[in-house]
Design an enzyme around this catalytic site. Structure first.
Site, PDB file in Angstrom:
ATOM      1  N   ASP A  83       0.857  -1.189   0.000  1.00  0.00           N
ATOM      2  CA  ASP A  83       0.000   0.000   0.000  1.00  0.00           C
ATOM      3  C   ASP A  83       0.901   1.250   0.000  1.00  0.00           C
ATOM      4  OD1 ASP A  83      -2.368   1.449   0.216  1.00  0.00           O
ATOM      5  OD2 ASP A  83      -2.484   1.276   2.397  1.00  0.00           O
ATOM      6  N   ASP A 105       2.780   5.156  -5.456  1.00  0.00           N
ATOM      7  CA  ASP A 105       2.034   6.392  -5.253  1.00  0.00           C
ATOM      8  C   ASP A 105       2.909   7.579  -5.634  1.00  0.00           C
ATOM      9  OD1 ASP A 105       0.584   8.538  -4.543  1.00  0.00           O
ATOM     10  OD2 ASP A 105       0.264   7.982  -2.441  1.00  0.00           O
ATOM     11  N   HIS A 189      -7.598   9.410   4.476  1.00  0.00           N
ATOM     12  CA  HIS A 189      -7.294   8.294   5.369  1.00  0.00           C
ATOM     13  C   HIS A 189      -7.676   8.650   6.804  1.00  0.00           C
ATOM     14  CE1 HIS A 189      -4.069   7.210   2.244  1.00  0.00           C
ATOM     15  NE2 HIS A 189      -4.996   6.288   2.175  1.00  0.00           N
ATOM     16  N   THR A 269      -9.118   1.816   8.760  1.00  0.00           N
ATOM     17  CA  THR A 269      -9.598   2.446   9.992  1.00  0.00           C
ATOM     18  C   THR A 269     -10.719   1.658  10.678  1.00  0.00           C
ATOM     19  OG1 THR A 269      -8.932   4.626   9.232  1.00  0.00           O
ATOM     20  CG2 THR A 269     -10.691   4.570  10.866  1.00  0.00           C
TER      21      THR A 269
HETATM   22  P1  13P Z   1      -9.271   4.225   5.791  1.00  0.00           P
HETATM   23  O1  13P Z   1      -8.406   5.026   6.723  1.00  0.00           O
HETATM   24  O2  13P Z   1     -10.520   4.933   5.409  1.00  0.00           O
HETATM   25  O3  13P Z   1      -9.547   2.861   6.299  1.00  0.00           O
HETATM   26  O4  13P Z   1      -8.450   4.046   4.429  1.00  0.00           O
HETATM   27  C1  13P Z   1      -7.412   3.113   4.308  1.00  0.00           C
HETATM   28  C2  13P Z   1      -6.649   3.268   3.049  1.00  0.00           C
HETATM   29  O5  13P Z   1      -7.058   3.922   2.106  1.00  0.00           O
HETATM   30  C3  13P Z   1      -5.344   2.565   2.961  1.00  0.00           C
HETATM   31  O6  13P Z   1      -4.613   2.934   1.814  1.00  0.00           O
END
Ligand code: 13P
Length: 341
Positions: A83, A105, A189, A269
């Site tokens: 990620d 990214d 995020h 999250t």
């Molecule tokens: P959240 O913080 O909304 O869960 O998003 C996670 C995310 O996009 C990880 O790349």
């Protein structure tokens, strides 16, 4: 089943018209929660690790936990994804370790904070595509910037000022050859996304529809897609936590995205909230508890329930039954269709 490319999971999702949740992990219990949810719902899964998670776990531990997952859940197609790779080096180190998918990214500079220009983004993303595709590994790119900061990564900009431009998106996909495009549509995020239930002015789902019209064959990715359920916030606060009133991305909006080309949905999250709420409850109700299994087990169970609910809502449930395409075969497919733009 050996780990498969994320591209295969997303191609299957496009054929079936559903989305696949990509869940972040930092430890064994989170991996177990996802795998159990996948087994119970017969779902393919994307497990993803941020740079912060790779640092926290020492990524070889994480990688071997994922190998254990492939042994113990042979019926589940699993993609292991980096990620928010901040540089080609981060992506290459993930590929060398055995990740089957990486996100370059390039919407941000390597510091993971400063918004980058379009040409920089094209250059680094294409560089990663060439290296990854030669090994059959999938690449996700991002255009536009999300708000918020996650694991030290993020511009913390006004999310609405950096939405993905649909025409630029077409050029970006053509020039980079990416498999999946993360779009900026006003999400961020973390837990604090919106101060009230989002309307189309702050969560710009119409932008996804526009991008999908111009790029009907590109798999779109929604980051920052936790729904931040009120009951989890209330539970955390009831047992001694302090989380301010906040709103996430409603599941119905994600489902709308899925009808318009969204195939990967990032959720971190909500799982953090679920585990925190469960740990707080146990420690509040049983202050004498000091066996970590006493609170990690309910925490794992709570995360499993959130992941299962998302797998069902995104439509991936019931879709684990396909044969894996080896990475070598994926590499062969890419060789047959090189990026020429
Ligand atoms: P959240 O913080 O909304 O869960 O998003 C996670 C995310 O996009 C990880 O790349």
């Amino acid at each position: 089943m050996a780990m498969v490319s994320m591209r295969q999971l997303l191609d299957e999702a496009a054929k079936g018209g559903y989305g696949v949740g990509a869940f972040n992990v930092n430890n064994m219990e989170q991996i177990q929660a996802i795998m159990e949810a996948a087994r119970e719902t017969k779902s393919p899964v994307i497990v993803q690790a941020s740079r912060g998670a790779r640092g926290y776990t020492n990524d070889r531990f994480l990688y071997h936990l994922m190998l254990a997952a492939t042994e113990l859940y042979p019926e589940i197609p699993i993609a292991l994804h980096q990620d928010h790779g901040n540089s080609p080096e981060t992506c290459i180190s993930a590929i060398e370790m055995g990740f089957t998918s990486v996100m370059m990214d390039g919407s941000l500079m390597p510091d993971g904070k400063t918004p980058a220009d379009f040409e920089y983004n094209v250059r680094v993303t294409r560089e990663v595509v060439e290296i990854a595709h030669a090994r059959g590994v999938t690449v996700e790119g991002e255009l536009g910037c999300l708000g918020g900061i996650e694991d030290g990564h993020g511009a913390d900009v006004d999310a609405l000022a950096h939405l993905t431009d649909p025409d630029e998106a077409v050029e970006f996909v053509e020039r980079t050859g990416i498999d999946a495009l993360a779009v900026a549509i006003g999400t961020s995020h973390g837990a604090y996304k919106f101060t009230k239930k989002p309307t189309g002015e702050v969560l710009v789902m119409s932008r996804i529809e526009e991008i999908n019209r111009k790029l009907p064959n590109t798999h779109l990715v929604m980051h920052g897609s936790s729904s931040v359920p009120k009951e989890l916030i209330d539970m955390i606060n009831k047992y001694g936590g302090k989380i301010k009133e906040t709103y996430g991305v409603p599941v119905e909006e994600i489902q709308r995205g899925i009808r318009h080309g969204v195939r990967k949905i990032n959720v971190d999250t909500d799982n953090r909230l679920a585990m925190t709420a469960a740990v707080r409850k146990v420690l509040f109700e049983k202050p004498e508890e000091f066996d970590l299994r006493g609170y990690m087990k309910p925490a794992r169970e709570a995360m499993k329930e959130v992941v299962k609910a998302r797998m069902i809502s995104f439509g991936q449930a019931g879709n684990a039954g396909y044969a894996p395409i080896p990475l070598e075969q994926m590499a062969q497919k890419y060789r047959e269709q090189p990026v020429t733009a």
